[in-house]
Design a protein around this motif. Structure first.
Motif, PDB file in Angstrom:
ATOM      1  N   ILE A  11     -37.106  14.404  30.490  1.00 41.91           N
ATOM      2  CA  ILE A  11     -38.059  15.333  31.112  1.00 41.91           C
ATOM      3  C   ILE A  11     -38.053  15.139  32.630  1.00 41.91           C
ATOM      4  CG2 ILE A  11     -40.536  15.808  31.370  1.00 41.91           C
ATOM      5  CD1 ILE A  11     -40.730  15.458  28.269  1.00 41.91           C
ATOM      6  N   LYS A  12     -37.878  13.906  33.061  1.00 47.04           N
ATOM      7  CA  LYS A  12     -37.829  13.624  34.500  1.00 47.04           C
ATOM      8  C   LYS A  12     -36.573  14.198  35.162  1.00 47.04           C
ATOM      9  CE  LYS A  12     -40.601   9.456  34.084  1.00 47.04           C
ATOM     10  NZ  LYS A  12     -40.603   7.995  34.099  1.00 47.04           N
ATOM     11  N   THR A  13     -35.574  14.549  34.361  1.00 51.52           N
ATOM     12  CA  THR A  13     -34.324  15.080  34.923  1.00 51.52           C
ATOM     13  C   THR A  13     -34.312  16.607  34.994  1.00 51.52           C
ATOM     14  OG1 THR A  13     -33.126  15.279  32.817  1.00 51.52           O
ATOM     15  CG2 THR A  13     -33.059  13.124  33.929  1.00 51.52           C
ATOM     16  N   ILE A  14     -35.403  17.251  34.585  1.00 52.74           N
ATOM     17  CA  ILE A  14     -35.439  18.718  34.620  1.00 52.74           C
ATOM     18  C   ILE A  14     -35.193  19.177  36.053  1.00 52.74           C
ATOM     19  CG2 ILE A  14     -36.912  20.762  34.348  1.00 52.74           C
ATOM     20  CD1 ILE A  14     -38.182  19.341  31.925  1.00 52.74           C
ATOM     21  N   GLY A  15     -34.259  20.099  36.183  1.00 49.49           N
ATOM     22  CA  GLY A  15     -33.870  20.586  37.502  1.00 49.49           C
ATOM     23  C   GLY A  15     -32.643  19.870  38.044  1.00 49.49           C
ATOM     24  N   LYS A  16     -32.291  18.758  37.416  1.00 53.34           N
ATOM     25  CA  LYS A  16     -31.126  17.990  37.856  1.00 53.34           C
ATOM     26  C   LYS A  16     -30.036  17.946  36.787  1.00 53.34           C
ATOM     27  CE  LYS A  16     -34.168  14.998  40.544  1.00 53.34           C
ATOM     28  NZ  LYS A  16     -35.426  15.574  40.112  1.00 53.34           N
ATOM     29  N   LEU A  17     -30.459  17.878  35.534  1.00 53.06           N
ATOM     30  CA  LEU A  17     -29.524  17.790  34.415  1.00 53.06           C
ATOM     31  C   LEU A  17     -29.578  19.092  33.623  1.00 53.06           C
ATOM     32  CD1 LEU A  17     -27.645  15.838  32.791  1.00 53.06           C
ATOM     33  CD2 LEU A  17     -29.663  15.194  31.469  1.00 53.06           C
ATOM     34  N   GLU A  18     -28.440  19.579  33.210  1.00 52.73           N
ATOM     35  CA  GLU A  18     -28.357  20.829  32.449  1.00 52.73           C
ATOM     36  C   GLU A  18     -29.144  20.692  31.131  1.00 52.73           C
ATOM     37  OE1 GLU A  18     -27.726  24.527  31.519  1.00 52.73           O
ATOM     38  OE2 GLU A  18     -26.991  23.706  33.407  1.00 52.73           O
ATOM     39  N   PRO A  19     -30.134  21.569  30.911  1.00 56.91           N
ATOM     40  CA  PRO A  19     -30.941  21.477  29.688  1.00 56.91           C
ATOM     41  C   PRO A  19     -30.122  21.530  28.399  1.00 56.91           C
ATOM     42  CG  PRO A  19     -31.993  22.955  31.236  1.00 56.91           C
ATOM     43  CD  PRO A  19     -30.640  22.608  31.805  1.00 56.91           C
ATOM     44  N   SER A  20     -29.030  22.270  28.397  1.00 58.17           N
ATOM     45  CA  SER A  20     -28.242  22.391  27.167  1.00 58.17           C
ATOM     46  C   SER A  20     -27.722  21.031  26.695  1.00 58.17           C
ATOM     47  CB  SER A  20     -27.083  23.368  27.355  1.00 58.17           C
ATOM     48  OG  SER A  20     -26.210  22.909  28.365  1.00 58.17           O
ATOM     49  N   TYR A  21     -27.450  20.128  27.628  1.00 56.30           N
ATOM     50  CA  TYR A  21     -26.995  18.781  27.269  1.00 56.30           C
ATOM     51  C   TYR A  21     -28.073  18.062  26.457  1.00 56.30           C
ATOM     52  CZ  TYR A  21     -26.000  13.811  27.744  1.00 56.30           C
ATOM     53  OH  TYR A  21     -25.797  12.487  27.474  1.00 56.30           O
ATOM     54  N   VAL A  22     -29.294  18.113  26.954  1.00 57.09           N
ATOM     55  CA  VAL A  22     -30.410  17.431  26.291  1.00 57.09           C
ATOM     56  C   VAL A  22     -30.696  18.087  24.938  1.00 57.09           C
ATOM     57  CG1 VAL A  22     -32.849  16.781  26.492  1.00 57.09           C
ATOM     58  CG2 VAL A  22     -31.379  16.794  28.528  1.00 57.09           C
ATOM     59  N   ILE A  23     -30.694  19.405  24.928  1.00 58.17           N
ATOM     60  CA  ILE A  23     -30.982  20.135  23.693  1.00 58.17           C
ATOM     61  C   ILE A  23     -29.963  19.781  22.614  1.00 58.17           C
ATOM     62  CG2 ILE A  23     -31.033  22.447  22.662  1.00 58.17           C
ATOM     63  CD1 ILE A  23     -32.244  23.367  25.432  1.00 58.17           C
ATOM     64  N   ARG A  24     -28.685  19.813  22.977  1.00 56.63           N
ATOM     65  CA  ARG A  24     -27.637  19.459  22.007  1.00 56.63           C
ATOM     66  C   ARG A  24     -27.827  18.045  21.478  1.00 56.63           C
ATOM     67  NH1 ARG A  24     -24.206  22.146  25.120  1.00 56.63           N
ATOM     68  NH2 ARG A  24     -23.480  20.316  26.238  1.00 56.63           N
ATOM     69  N   LYS A  25     -28.126  17.136  22.373  1.00 58.32           N
ATOM     70  CA  LYS A  25     -28.289  15.730  21.999  1.00 58.32           C
ATOM     71  C   LYS A  25     -29.397  15.569  20.945  1.00 58.32           C
ATOM     72  CE  LYS A  25     -28.179  11.325  24.378  1.00 58.32           C
ATOM     73  NZ  LYS A  25     -26.900  10.948  23.844  1.00 58.32           N
ATOM     74  N   PHE A  26     -30.507  16.252  21.148  1.00 62.11           N
ATOM     75  CA  PHE A  26     -31.628  16.089  20.225  1.00 62.11           C
ATOM     76  C   PHE A  26     -31.493  16.948  18.972  1.00 62.11           C
ATOM     77  CE2 PHE A  26     -33.163  13.747  23.741  1.00 62.11           C
ATOM     78  CZ  PHE A  26     -33.915  12.745  23.159  1.00 62.11           C
ATOM     79  N   LEU A  27     -30.788  18.049  19.058  1.00 61.50           N
ATOM     80  CA  LEU A  27     -30.518  18.830  17.848  1.00 61.50           C
ATOM     81  C   LEU A  27     -29.574  18.061  16.929  1.00 61.50           C
ATOM     82  CD1 LEU A  27     -30.073  22.545  18.969  1.00 61.50           C
ATOM     83  CD2 LEU A  27     -31.800  21.629  17.427  1.00 61.50           C
ATOM     84  N   GLN A  28     -28.565  17.450  17.513  1.00 62.24           N
ATOM     85  CA  GLN A  28     -27.590  16.700  16.721  1.00 62.24           C
ATOM     86  C   GLN A  28     -28.214  15.489  16.041  1.00 62.24           C
ATOM     87  OE1 GLN A  28     -24.549  15.946  19.640  1.00 62.24           O
ATOM     88  NE2 GLN A  28     -23.583  17.936  19.314  1.00 62.24           N
ATOM     89  N   SER A  29     -29.211  14.912  16.656  1.00 59.80           N
ATOM     90  CA  SER A  29     -29.839  13.726  16.068  1.00 59.80           C
ATOM     91  C   SER A  29     -31.054  14.091  15.208  1.00 59.80           C
ATOM     92  CB  SER A  29     -30.248  12.742  17.166  1.00 59.80           C
ATOM     93  OG  SER A  29     -31.246  13.310  17.989  1.00 59.80           O
ATOM     94  N   HIS A  30     -31.274  15.380  15.029  1.00 58.42           N
ATOM     95  CA  HIS A  30     -32.375  15.877  14.197  1.00 58.42           C
ATOM     96  C   HIS A  30     -33.738  15.383  14.675  1.00 58.42           C
ATOM     97  CE1 HIS A  30     -29.388  17.533  11.534  1.00 58.42           C
ATOM     98  NE2 HIS A  30     -28.799  16.359  11.483  1.00 58.42           N
ATOM     99  N   GLN A  31     -33.883  15.270  15.971  1.00 57.37           N
ATOM    100  CA  GLN A  31     -35.144  14.827  16.571  1.00 57.37           C
ATOM    101  C   GLN A  31     -35.899  16.050  17.099  1.00 57.37           C
ATOM    102  OE1 GLN A  31     -36.333  11.691  16.459  1.00 57.37           O
ATOM    103  NE2 GLN A  31     -34.538  11.257  15.212  1.00 57.37           N
ATOM    104  N   ILE A  32     -36.346  16.891  16.184  1.00 56.61           N
ATOM    105  CA  ILE A  32     -36.958  18.161  16.578  1.00 56.61           C
ATOM    106  C   ILE A  32     -38.290  17.943  17.297  1.00 56.61           C
ATOM    107  CG2 ILE A  32     -37.869  20.352  15.728  1.00 56.61           C
ATOM    108  CD1 ILE A  32     -35.702  20.284  13.600  1.00 56.61           C
ATOM    109  N   ASP A  33     -39.042  16.930  16.896  1.00 59.83           N
ATOM    110  CA  ASP A  33     -40.302  16.648  17.602  1.00 59.83           C
ATOM    111  C   ASP A  33     -40.045  16.348  19.074  1.00 59.83           C
ATOM    112  OD1 ASP A  33     -42.551  16.918  15.852  1.00 59.83           O
ATOM    113  OD2 ASP A  33     -41.842  15.163  14.755  1.00 59.83           O
ATOM    114  N   ASN A  34     -39.043  15.505  19.330  1.00 65.36           N
ATOM    115  CA  ASN A  34     -38.712  15.161  20.712  1.00 65.36           C
ATOM    116  C   ASN A  34     -38.152  16.368  21.458  1.00 65.36           C
ATOM    117  OD1 ASN A  34     -37.853  12.306  19.116  1.00 65.36           O
ATOM    118  ND2 ASN A  34     -39.237  12.152  20.839  1.00 65.36           N
ATOM    119  N   LEU A  35     -37.342  17.146  20.783  1.00 67.34           N
ATOM    120  CA  LEU A  35     -36.795  18.354  21.391  1.00 67.34           C
ATOM    121  C   LEU A  35     -37.930  19.296  21.793  1.00 67.34           C
ATOM    122  CD1 LEU A  35     -34.495  20.221  22.190  1.00 67.34           C
ATOM    123  CD2 LEU A  35     -34.363  20.962  19.803  1.00 67.34           C
ATOM    124  N   THR A  36     -38.928  19.404  20.944  1.00 65.09           N
ATOM    125  CA  THR A  36     -40.083  20.250  21.229  1.00 65.09           C
ATOM    126  C   THR A  36     -40.793  19.781  22.499  1.00 65.09           C
ATOM    127  OG1 THR A  36     -40.337  20.732  18.876  1.00 65.09           O
ATOM    128  CG2 THR A  36     -42.237  21.153  20.251  1.00 65.09           C
TER     129      THR A  36
END
Length: 114
Positions: A11-36
């Motif tokens: 969350i601290k990297t918003i604006g610096k890191l591409e959101p799609s990277y984070v989204i993919r990471k948490f979708l792949q690990s089935h961490q939907i609560d964290n993704l939310t």
């Protein structure tokens, strides 16, 4: 690993890191609560796209967090920026009543007829 701590760091990297990277990471690990949590932060910081809105609303639905879903779409004074038409479209699949309320709230009367 500690997904809660990880999402707080991302969350601290918003604006610096591409959101799609984070989204993919948490979708792949089935961490939907964290993704939310991450998607909520994207919206609060005004960095969310229409796709992020769709994904967030679908996460709420999948997690059966109807209260969070309604809180998000009925937010006061646009304190959270999101694509209203996308939200209405997603609402149609979960609650036509919410879709109508959202359209009315935002003066999108033509959406009543769709």
């Amino acid at each position: 690993g500690d997904h809660n701590a990880a999402i707080e760091q991302y969350i601290k990297t918003i604006g610096k890191l591409e959101p799609s990277y984070v989204i993919r990471k948490f979708l792949q690990s089935h961490q939907i609560d964290n993704l939310t949590d991450y998607l909520q932060a994207l919206h609060k910081q005004g960095a969310a796209t229409a796709d992020h809105t769709t994904l967030l609303l679908n996460c709420y639905t999948k997690l059966n967090k109807i209260d969070k879903f309604k809180e998000f779409i009925m937010t006061k004074d646009r304190e959270v920026d999101f694509d209203v038409e996308v939200a209405i479209s997603v609402c149609r699949h979960t609650s036509s009543e919410d879709a109508l309320l959202l359209a009315e709230k935002h003066g999108l009367h033509s959406w009543y007829l769709k």
